[in-house]
Write a protein that holds these residues in place. Structure first.
Motif, PDB file in Angstrom:
ATOM      1  N   GLN A 360     -47.550 -31.851 -68.251  1.00 29.15           N
ATOM      2  CA  GLN A 360     -48.633 -31.404 -67.202  1.00 29.15           C
ATOM      3  C   GLN A 360     -48.260 -31.313 -65.636  1.00 29.15           C
ATOM      4  OE1 GLN A 360     -51.739 -34.164 -67.615  1.00 29.15           O
ATOM      5  NE2 GLN A 360     -52.361 -33.154 -69.602  1.00 29.15           N
ATOM      6  N   PRO A 361     -47.015 -30.415 -65.594  1.00 32.24           N
ATOM      7  CA  PRO A 361     -46.584 -29.858 -64.207  1.00 32.24           C
ATOM      8  C   PRO A 361     -47.629 -29.195 -63.591  1.00 32.24           C
ATOM      9  CG  PRO A 361     -45.751 -28.446 -66.076  1.00 32.24           C
ATOM     10  CD  PRO A 361     -46.542 -29.475 -66.811  1.00 32.24           C
ATOM     11  N   THR A 362     -47.332 -29.005 -62.266  1.00 32.80           N
ATOM     12  CA  THR A 362     -48.152 -28.286 -61.373  1.00 32.80           C
ATOM     13  C   THR A 362     -48.014 -26.948 -61.680  1.00 32.80           C
ATOM     14  OG1 THR A 362     -46.783 -28.239 -59.680  1.00 32.80           O
ATOM     15  CG2 THR A 362     -48.097 -29.844 -59.694  1.00 32.80           C
ATOM     16  N   VAL A 363     -49.258 -26.122 -61.481  1.00 38.29           N
ATOM     17  CA  VAL A 363     -49.065 -24.555 -61.704  1.00 38.29           C
ATOM     18  C   VAL A 363     -47.776 -23.836 -61.031  1.00 38.29           C
ATOM     19  CG1 VAL A 363     -50.167 -22.300 -61.463  1.00 38.29           C
ATOM     20  CG2 VAL A 363     -51.454 -24.320 -62.407  1.00 38.29           C
ATOM     21  N   ALA A 364     -47.708 -24.439 -59.734  1.00 35.15           N
ATOM     22  CA  ALA A 364     -46.516 -24.019 -58.903  1.00 35.15           C
ATOM     23  C   ALA A 364     -45.180 -24.332 -59.672  1.00 35.15           C
ATOM     24  CB  ALA A 364     -46.420 -24.412 -57.651  1.00 35.15           C
ATOM     25  N   THR A 365     -45.089 -25.449 -60.318  1.00 36.25           N
ATOM     26  CA  THR A 365     -43.653 -26.065 -60.722  1.00 36.25           C
ATOM     27  C   THR A 365     -43.523 -25.184 -62.261  1.00 36.25           C
ATOM     28  OG1 THR A 365     -44.407 -28.055 -60.034  1.00 36.25           O
ATOM     29  CG2 THR A 365     -42.316 -28.065 -61.457  1.00 36.25           C
ATOM     30  N   LEU A 366     -44.380 -25.243 -63.033  1.00 34.39           N
ATOM     31  CA  LEU A 366     -44.231 -24.573 -64.124  1.00 34.39           C
ATOM     32  C   LEU A 366     -45.400 -24.007 -64.815  1.00 34.39           C
ATOM     33  CD1 LEU A 366     -41.645 -23.766 -65.916  1.00 34.39           C
ATOM     34  CD2 LEU A 366     -42.478 -25.345 -67.500  1.00 34.39           C
ATOM     35  N   ARG A 367     -45.500 -22.850 -65.375  1.00 32.65           N
ATOM     36  CA  ARG A 367     -46.712 -22.577 -66.222  1.00 32.65           C
ATOM     37  C   ARG A 367     -46.359 -21.419 -67.394  1.00 32.65           C
ATOM     38  NH1 ARG A 367     -50.234 -17.883 -65.567  1.00 32.65           N
ATOM     39  NH2 ARG A 367     -48.944 -17.188 -63.722  1.00 32.65           N
ATOM     40  N   VAL A 368     -46.740 -21.916 -68.394  1.00 34.66           N
ATOM     41  CA  VAL A 368     -46.397 -21.436 -69.705  1.00 34.66           C
ATOM     42  C   VAL A 368     -47.821 -20.340 -70.290  1.00 34.66           C
ATOM     43  CG1 VAL A 368     -45.828 -21.363 -72.208  1.00 34.66           C
ATOM     44  CG2 VAL A 368     -44.758 -23.129 -70.468  1.00 34.66           C
ATOM     45  N   LEU A 369     -47.615 -19.097 -70.358  1.00 35.44           N
ATOM     46  CA  LEU A 369     -48.801 -18.372 -70.723  1.00 35.44           C
ATOM     47  C   LEU A 369     -49.392 -19.049 -72.207  1.00 35.44           C
ATOM     48  CD1 LEU A 369     -47.727 -14.826 -70.184  1.00 35.44           C
ATOM     49  CD2 LEU A 369     -49.012 -16.152 -68.757  1.00 35.44           C
ATOM     50  N   GLY A 370     -50.644 -18.930 -72.424  1.00 39.32           N
ATOM     51  CA  GLY A 370     -51.247 -19.771 -73.353  1.00 39.32           C
ATOM     52  C   GLY A 370     -51.238 -19.175 -74.719  1.00 39.32           C
ATOM     53  N   ALA A 433     -33.518 -29.097 -71.833  1.00 41.43           N
ATOM     54  CA  ALA A 433     -32.921 -28.892 -70.338  1.00 41.43           C
ATOM     55  C   ALA A 433     -34.034 -28.573 -69.479  1.00 41.43           C
ATOM     56  CB  ALA A 433     -31.961 -27.709 -70.427  1.00 41.43           C
ATOM     57  N   ILE A 434     -35.071 -27.694 -69.805  1.00 40.23           N
ATOM     58  CA  ILE A 434     -36.097 -27.553 -68.986  1.00 40.23           C
ATOM     59  C   ILE A 434     -37.032 -28.742 -68.741  1.00 40.23           C
ATOM     60  CG2 ILE A 434     -38.392 -26.307 -68.959  1.00 40.23           C
ATOM     61  CD1 ILE A 434     -36.896 -23.858 -70.353  1.00 40.23           C
ATOM     62  N   GLU A 435     -37.304 -29.658 -69.814  1.00 40.74           N
ATOM     63  CA  GLU A 435     -37.805 -30.845 -69.562  1.00 40.74           C
ATOM     64  C   GLU A 435     -37.061 -31.629 -68.797  1.00 40.74           C
ATOM     65  OE1 GLU A 435     -39.718 -34.360 -72.547  1.00 40.74           O
ATOM     66  OE2 GLU A 435     -38.375 -32.809 -73.458  1.00 40.74           O
ATOM     67  N   LYS A 436     -35.808 -31.788 -68.577  1.00 35.33           N
ATOM     68  CA  LYS A 436     -35.103 -32.697 -67.774  1.00 35.33           C
ATOM     69  C   LYS A 436     -35.291 -32.396 -66.257  1.00 35.33           C
ATOM     70  CE  LYS A 436     -31.642 -34.389 -70.905  1.00 35.33           C
ATOM     71  NZ  LYS A 436     -30.142 -34.255 -71.431  1.00 35.33           N
ATOM     72  N   TRP A 437     -35.246 -30.819 -66.294  1.00 34.47           N
ATOM     73  CA  TRP A 437     -35.599 -30.109 -65.075  1.00 34.47           C
ATOM     74  C   TRP A 437     -37.065 -30.627 -64.413  1.00 34.47           C
ATOM     75  CZ3 TRP A 437     -39.136 -26.485 -63.316  1.00 34.47           C
ATOM     76  CH2 TRP A 437     -38.970 -25.953 -62.089  1.00 34.47           C
ATOM     77  N   LEU A 438     -37.898 -30.534 -65.305  1.00 33.64           N
ATOM     78  CA  LEU A 438     -39.151 -31.050 -64.834  1.00 33.64           C
ATOM     79  C   LEU A 438     -39.306 -32.257 -64.362  1.00 33.64           C
ATOM     80  CD1 LEU A 438     -41.626 -29.278 -67.196  1.00 33.64           C
ATOM     81  CD2 LEU A 438     -41.499 -28.836 -65.020  1.00 33.64           C
ATOM     82  N   SER A 439     -38.646 -33.134 -65.134  1.00 34.21           N
ATOM     83  CA  SER A 439     -38.901 -34.608 -64.870  1.00 34.21           C
ATOM     84  C   SER A 439     -38.093 -35.026 -63.655  1.00 34.21           C
ATOM     85  CB  SER A 439     -38.050 -35.466 -65.984  1.00 34.21           C
ATOM     86  OG  SER A 439     -36.538 -35.200 -65.985  1.00 34.21           O
ATOM     87  N   ARG A 440     -37.236 -34.122 -62.878  1.00 39.26           N
ATOM     88  CA  ARG A 440     -36.733 -34.255 -61.666  1.00 39.26           C
ATOM     89  C   ARG A 440     -37.912 -34.240 -60.302  1.00 39.26           C
ATOM     90  NH1 ARG A 440     -30.844 -32.828 -60.432  1.00 39.26           N
ATOM     91  NH2 ARG A 440     -29.748 -34.047 -62.007  1.00 39.26           N
ATOM     92  N   PHE A 441     -38.881 -33.350 -60.884  1.00 40.65           N
ATOM     93  CA  PHE A 441     -39.978 -33.224 -59.770  1.00 40.65           C
ATOM     94  C   PHE A 441     -40.844 -34.376 -59.825  1.00 40.65           C
ATOM     95  CE2 PHE A 441     -39.193 -28.919 -58.025  1.00 40.65           C
ATOM     96  CZ  PHE A 441     -38.355 -28.472 -58.978  1.00 40.65           C
ATOM     97  N   ILE A 442     -41.205 -34.940 -58.650  1.00 38.36           N
ATOM     98  CA  ILE A 442     -42.325 -36.000 -58.653  1.00 38.36           C
ATOM     99  C   ILE A 442     -43.517 -35.867 -58.755  1.00 38.36           C
ATOM    100  CG2 ILE A 442     -40.719 -37.289 -57.291  1.00 38.36           C
ATOM    101  CD1 ILE A 442     -42.013 -36.416 -54.786  1.00 38.36           C
ATOM    102  N   THR A 443     -44.574 -36.314 -58.753  1.00 36.19           N
ATOM    103  CA  THR A 443     -45.882 -35.927 -58.978  1.00 36.19           C
ATOM    104  C   THR A 443     -46.647 -35.098 -57.899  1.00 36.19           C
ATOM    105  OG1 THR A 443     -46.815 -37.738 -57.485  1.00 36.19           O
ATOM    106  CG2 THR A 443     -46.401 -38.259 -59.690  1.00 36.19           C
TER     107      THR A 443
END
Length: 475
Positions: A360-370, A433-443
């Motif tokens: 559940q990343p923020t919209v600014a961090t990552l958004r996948v079309l539904g 790899a994308i998941e690891k990149w996301l995990s580096r971003f904080i809340t």
């Protein structure tokens, strides 16, 4: 003033412009492709350019070109063409190939160009005349814009891209991501046509023409035009028959339709689309382009399209490559590959959606079309496209950041292109790899606090660079 001083002045001006673009994070540079990275970037959707059987067939074609059936080039040139098509560059072989291509796509005629870009520029620049109007999707390819700059058409009017998409609402819309208050709302296709017929009696009466320019498959979002809707509304709003639809099928040929014939053939709209521009540099795995049209339009283009008249014709090796690739399409050798491509696309999108829902990343961090993917192109919207792209590269995957001016500000993304020869394992590793990149971003709260300067949390260098990069991109 010496020529040296003039040169220095010009060089300084050019350097200043380049510096300004670099400060905005928009400087383009050439880089040789890295063979050690898994390809999730190129437009080689069916992996034709890497196919050993296809390569072998092309080599045989080149080696035995004098004995080949269909006929070899009448001028017997094995490499260069010798000039423009109107001079010494024409041959029996290129005319045979045009008939082969037009037959495969259900068109009366075809005319080859050195690229789909040249085809679009040549078509749009020479056909619409004074009093005519060009209306175009606001996300249409740059080649259409360049053609319009040379066109004698009286007006060129954009319409909202979202108004012609499958399952789209048909009212005037502006993409929610478009945050620039200076940008005006772009009307829907229906409203633009309605206003034209109300305001221009020549259009309403049928004495002036309207050319409607759309793409079949859009390369940045991977979305598909609702050509049935476009055709129906053009007929309805322009009952005099003076509406002419032009469809750019550069990204859809080889991918969509029976045998890879494209979206127009898939929908059975060959008789309702005035001209189609196809490209051979994507799924077909070669280079060049063609316009599919009537025999009258073909002859007109031969006489008036400057990008056809004033350029050296395609060489025999290029023509031979296209011929062999079309043999693969016509004989159904590509069908298994196209089916495999669809399975991989569906799998990748599902993995990305699961990742999005779990983190559940923020919209600014990552958004996948539904919705389910329509094509091999899967955009991942992020305000930090260069950071994500670099992280993927360090993890062994080639994905590229897409930033303004290629896409509008606020719609930055990385663009994942799936290929028939990608594997499930490669897709799994890319998603990790994308998941690891996301995990580096904080809340999200911490991100907002840092942006307001209300926290002492230490940022990683990568995250700090991402914020700076995002700021530059929006200057």
């Amino acid at each position: 003033m010496s020529s040296h001083s003039l040169t220095e002045g010009l060089e300084a001006t050019l350097q200043e412009r380049l510096g300004r673009r670099e400060s905005q994070g928009r400087l383009r540079q050439l880089h040789a492709p890295r063979t050690d990275l898994v390809d999730f970037s190129s437009n080689d959707y069916l992996s034709f350019s890497q196919d050993k059987d296809l390569r072998k067939a092309v080599i045989e074609h080149l080696t035995n070109f004098e004995e080949q059936q269909p006929p070899s080039p009448s001028n017997r040139r094995a490499l260069g063409s010798g000039g423009s098509r109107l001079l010494d560059g024409n041959s029996e072989f290129v005319e045979y190939l045009e008939k082969k291509i037009s037959s495969f796509h259900g068109s009366q005629s075809a005319l080859l160009f050195n690229s789909a870009y040249d085809a679009n520029v040549g078509l749009i620049s020479c056909v619409p005349g004074e009093g005519d109007v060009i209306i175009y999707d606001d996300l249409i390819h740059a080649s259409i814009h360049d053609g319009m700059k040379l066109s004698r058409a009286t007006r060129k009017i954009p319409f909202a891209h979202s108004s012609i998409l499958r399952n789209a609402s048909r009212h005037s819309v502006e993409k929610p991501e478009m945050k620039n208050p200076a940008m005006r709302v772009i009307e829907s296709l229906g409203l633009v046509l309605k206003q034209l017929t109300e305001m221009d009696q020549h259009i309403k009466g049928g004495s002036s023409n309207v050319f409607i320019c759309v793409e079949a498959l859009y390369s940045m979002d991977g979305d598909i035009a609702d050509l049935e809707y476009v055709s129906a509304i053009v007929k309805s709003m322009l009952p005099k028959g003076n509406g002419y639809i032009i469809v750019d099928e550069a990204h859809s040929v080889g991918v969509l339709g029976d045998g890879g014939r494209g979206l127009v053939c898939q929908l059975g709209l060959q008789d309702q689309i005035w001209a189609r521009v196809i490209g051979f540099g994507k799924a077909v795995g070669c280079a060049g382009g063609a316009i599919l049209c009537s025999s009258v339009a073909r002859l007109y283009l031969i006489n008036y399209a400057r990008t056809f008249i004033y350029t050296t014709a395609m060489s025999f090796p290029s023509l031979a490559s296209i011929n062999v690739a079309y043999d693969f399409l016509i004989t159904g050798k590509a069908d298994k590959r196209r089916n495999q491509l669809k399975l991989l696309v569906d799998y990748c999108h599902k993995r990305l959606k699961n990742l999005d829902q779990s983190l559940q990343p923020t919209v600014a961090t990552l958004r996948v079309l539904g919705g389910p993917p329509c094509s091999p192109i899967i955009p991942l919207f992020t305000s930090y496209p260069k950071s994500l792209s670099q992280y993927c590269k360090r993890s062994g995957f080639m994905v590229r950041p897409i930033v303004a001016p290629t896409v509008p500000l606020g719609q930055e993304r990385i663009r994942i292109c799936i290929h028939a020869t990608n594997t499930i394992e490669q897709i799994d590793n890319l998603c990790r790899a994308i998941e690891k990149w996301l995990s580096r971003f904080i809340t999200r709260n911490h991100i907002e606090e840092m942006e307001r300067g209300q926290t002492n949390v230490s940022m990683s260098a990568e995250f700090r660079d991402s914020l700076l990069e995002n700021g530059k991109a929006k200057i």
